[in-house]
Enzyme design. Sequence first.
Site, PDB file in Angstrom:
ATOM      1  CE1 TYR A   1       0.501   7.913  -6.937  1.00  0.00           C
ATOM      2  CE2 TYR A   1      -1.389   8.434  -8.305  1.00  0.00           C
ATOM      3  CZ  TYR A   1      -0.865   7.853  -7.171  1.00  0.00           C
ATOM      4  OH  TYR A   1      -1.684   7.214  -6.280  1.00  0.00           O
TER       5      TYR A   1
ATOM      6  CE  LYS B   1       0.188   4.252  -6.794  1.00  0.00           C
ATOM      7  NZ  LYS B   1       0.348   3.319  -5.684  1.00  0.00           N
TER       8      LYS B   1
ATOM      9  CG  ASN C   1      -1.484   1.318   1.561  1.00  0.00           C
ATOM     10  OD1 ASN C   1      -2.444   1.765   0.944  1.00  0.00           O
ATOM     11  ND2 ASN C   1      -0.880   2.025   2.515  1.00  0.00           N
TER      12      ASN C   1
HETATM   13  P1  NAP Z   1      -0.890   8.677   2.616  1.00  0.00           P
HETATM   14  O1  NAP Z   1      -2.028   9.070   3.469  1.00  0.00           O
HETATM   15  O2  NAP Z   1       0.008   9.730   2.063  1.00  0.00           O
HETATM   16  O3  NAP Z   1      -0.013   7.572   3.411  1.00  0.00           O
HETATM   17  C1  NAP Z   1       1.092   7.030   2.778  1.00  0.00           C
HETATM   18  C2  NAP Z   1       1.602   5.858   3.581  1.00  0.00           C
HETATM   19  O4  NAP Z   1       2.716   5.295   2.866  1.00  0.00           O
HETATM   20  C3  NAP Z   1       2.121   6.263   4.955  1.00  0.00           C
HETATM   21  O5  NAP Z   1       1.843   5.220   5.860  1.00  0.00           O
HETATM   22  C4  NAP Z   1       3.629   6.392   4.731  1.00  0.00           C
HETATM   23  O6  NAP Z   1       4.411   6.148   5.901  1.00  0.00           O
HETATM   24  C5  NAP Z   1       3.858   5.271   3.729  1.00  0.00           C
HETATM   25  N1  NAP Z   1       5.080   5.438   2.944  1.00  0.00           N
HETATM   26  C6  NAP Z   1       5.395   6.401   2.054  1.00  0.00           C
HETATM   27  N2  NAP Z   1       6.624   6.188   1.545  1.00  0.00           N
HETATM   28  C7  NAP Z   1       7.080   5.053   2.133  1.00  0.00           C
HETATM   29  C8  NAP Z   1       8.288   4.313   2.042  1.00  0.00           C
HETATM   30  N3  NAP Z   1       9.292   4.700   1.239  1.00  0.00           N
HETATM   31  N4  NAP Z   1       8.412   3.188   2.792  1.00  0.00           N
HETATM   32  C9  NAP Z   1       7.421   2.778   3.634  1.00  0.00           C
HETATM   33  N5  NAP Z   1       6.271   3.445   3.757  1.00  0.00           N
HETATM   34  C10 NAP Z   1       6.103   4.574   3.024  1.00  0.00           C
HETATM   35  O7  NAP Z   1      -1.391   7.860   1.329  1.00  0.00           O
HETATM   36  P2  NAP Z   1      -2.793   7.154   1.031  1.00  0.00           P
HETATM   37  O8  NAP Z   1      -3.683   8.166   0.406  1.00  0.00           O
HETATM   38  O9  NAP Z   1      -3.243   6.402   2.210  1.00  0.00           O
HETATM   39  O10 NAP Z   1      -2.357   6.153  -0.146  1.00  0.00           O
HETATM   40  C11 NAP Z   1      -2.145   4.771   0.048  1.00  0.00           C
HETATM   41  C12 NAP Z   1      -1.970   4.122  -1.333  1.00  0.00           C
HETATM   42  O11 NAP Z   1      -3.129   4.358  -2.134  1.00  0.00           O
HETATM   43  C13 NAP Z   1      -0.793   4.698  -2.127  1.00  0.00           C
HETATM   44  O12 NAP Z   1      -0.155   3.665  -2.841  1.00  0.00           O
HETATM   45  C14 NAP Z   1      -1.463   5.665  -3.085  1.00  0.00           C
HETATM   46  O13 NAP Z   1      -0.710   5.889  -4.253  1.00  0.00           O
HETATM   47  C15 NAP Z   1      -2.774   4.950  -3.371  1.00  0.00           C
HETATM   48  N6  NAP Z   1      -3.824   5.863  -3.838  1.00  0.00           N
HETATM   49  C16 NAP Z   1      -4.295   6.883  -3.059  1.00  0.00           C
HETATM   50  C17 NAP Z   1      -5.280   7.731  -3.554  1.00  0.00           C
HETATM   51  C18 NAP Z   1      -5.838   8.882  -2.751  1.00  0.00           C
HETATM   52  O14 NAP Z   1      -6.616   9.673  -3.328  1.00  0.00           O
HETATM   53  N7  NAP Z   1      -5.532   9.039  -1.480  1.00  0.00           N
HETATM   54  C19 NAP Z   1      -5.780   7.527  -4.851  1.00  0.00           C
HETATM   55  C20 NAP Z   1      -5.281   6.479  -5.608  1.00  0.00           C
HETATM   56  C21 NAP Z   1      -4.315   5.636  -5.103  1.00  0.00           C
HETATM   57  P3  NAP Z   1       4.808   7.356   6.950  1.00  0.00           P
HETATM   58  O15 NAP Z   1       3.540   7.679   7.686  1.00  0.00           O
HETATM   59  O16 NAP Z   1       5.847   6.742   7.835  1.00  0.00           O
HETATM   60  O17 NAP Z   1       5.293   8.481   6.125  1.00  0.00           O
END
Ligand code: NAP
Length: 252
Positions: A159, A163, A93
């Site tokens: 990005y 993906k 994730n």
């Molecule tokens: P988020 O709130 O920004 O959280 C990101 C998470 O990833 C955090 O737990 C962060 O850890 C961790 N992380 C980032 N870089 C890392 C690394 N190098 N090693 C280990 N952990 C790392 O993101 P989210 O919105 O929950 O997104 C989760 C997934 O869904 C991602 O893959 C994102 O691309 C995908 N996604 C999100 C959306 C959206 O609209 N939110 C849409 C499409 C896809 P720390 O807390 O320690 O920094």
Amino acid sequence: MKNLEFKGKVALITGASRGIGRAIAIELAKNGANIAINYNSNLKSAKETQKLVDKTGVKSEIIKADVSREKSIKLLIKQTEKKLGPIDLLVTNAGIALLSKDPLKLDYKIWKKTMATNVDGTLLPIKEVLPGMIKRKYGRIVCLSSIAGLGMRPNMITYGTSKAAVIALVRNLSAAVAPHIRINSVAPGLIETDMIESLDKKTRKNMIENTPLKRIGKPQDIANSVCYLLSDRSDYTTGQTIVTDGGRVPLP
Ligand code: NAP
């Protein structure tokens, strides 16, 4: 007594300190899985996730690791298995979405960091858990992709490409690891997490208007799709990407 779907299974969720990863960790815990909570830099948030996971009564461990680094991932898998046992369920994730002011600059620094986190960060945990899953003839993997990997988004070239690579990795790997291991992907639309905090009001309004279900998604919406793909309810599904975006991007 409640029949818990993932009772006794060990689940590792990368990037489970916040947002979607946290929601997945809690949903799996509510359904009986013991949880390894990976984070990169935000220990305080990881502890908050653990508090919520622990309320369900399952076992949990917090493990720091940078998903883009091979050594770090080897340690993450080793520590998870030492503390909780063999990994049955893996959710890749962790991800980042770095936007540049001028997308056509194709900033190479942003490209490298994005590919390292989103693509290497998907491949490395899978590569490390696979030998054990193959040996035990059991494994369920779900990778977080994005609708940005399916459409044409001029402001998300890097990005979106990262993906799309996740979607292709899942598709290609699925036949190779079948029949005992299933691997699928969930492609979220816009979800309310830290990742989208920089979106201005006007863009949000436009997005909602262009979403048939007329709202921004919640982390729980994605956790529901992920848990479906990890569960026996999806036992005839592998190599697929489930779009969970309120109806914005129709797949053929
Ligand atoms: P988020 O709130 O920004 O959280 C990101 C998470 O990833 C955090 O737990 C962060 O850890 C961790 N992380 C980032 N870089 C890392 C690394 N190098 N090693 C280990 N952990 C790392 O993101 P989210 O919105 O929950 O997104 C989760 C997934 O869904 C991602 O893959 C994102 O691309 C995908 N996604 C999100 C959306 C959206 O609209 N939110 C849409 C499409 C896809 P720390 O807390 O320690 O920094």
